[in-house]
Write an enzyme that holds these catalytic residues in place. Sequence first.
Site: not given
Ligand code: PGA
Length: 252
Positions: A10-12, A97, A99, A167, A173, A212, A233-234
């Site tokens: 997930n590149w956000k 998600h 966010e 999640e 993150g 993470s 994500g990251g």
């Molecule tokens: P993260 O993000 O791996 O950077 O913690 C995961 C996500 O929000 O899908």
Amino acid sequence: MERRMLIAGNWKMNGLQSARKEAAALIALQGGNMPGQFDVLICPPATLLADMARDAGSSGLYLGGQDCHSEDHGAHTGDIAAAMLKDAGAGYVIVGHSERRTDYGEGDAQVKAKAEAALVAGLIAIVCVGETLAEREAGQAFAVVGKQVEGSLPVGASAKNCVLAYEPVWAIGTGKVATLEDIASMHAHIRGKLKTAGGAALAAARILYGGSVKPSNAEQIFSMEDVDGGLIGGASLQATDFSAIIDVSKSL
Ligand code: PGA
């Protein structure tokens, strides 16, 4: 039913045109083809989707959207319909998600409507759930996540068209990962909810862990009973990290 693992990036809101080279590097690191035994997906910003789908060619790398609208077209400035994502080359879309639940106040009913739009468009919906730290500390994690699963699953959900992603909000993150015991018990709880909602067919849906995940912890997390891969994500932004996560998954 055998559950096929899914490793999803997930590149956000990260990535200009120059970021396309990370996906190209990932494909190169994987020898031109994604592993045959599981699915690999990148959900880039919508602006890169069509180009990256073309770049991916026949490598087997799937592309996906990060959100979609619940309607298939209309006067919704700034929004993207599921059919548009499909048209741009997506096979999947993330909905709900945390966010988006936080930034836009999206609730379960809206997430469910978005997931239903995804299914109508022929996309696989990745439905995200997860508790906040306050909810976990108050002993409400199972109740909160259970309610999100029940409220967010689309009508017609099956193991073929739906993926769940657990999640914990406090692990996204932050570098904090849920303990293996917490992940195992929550995934089993979600599996139970899927069974109640749709019987054995839905209980066979993939449940991803997110928060993470990185090359150093992926193997341990993904090898657990009810964990069918990750939403990352990251660590999905750099080809080397994402490729390393794919590599450690090959032995599972
Ligand atoms: P993260 O993000 O791996 O950077 O913690 C995961 C996500 O929000 O899908």
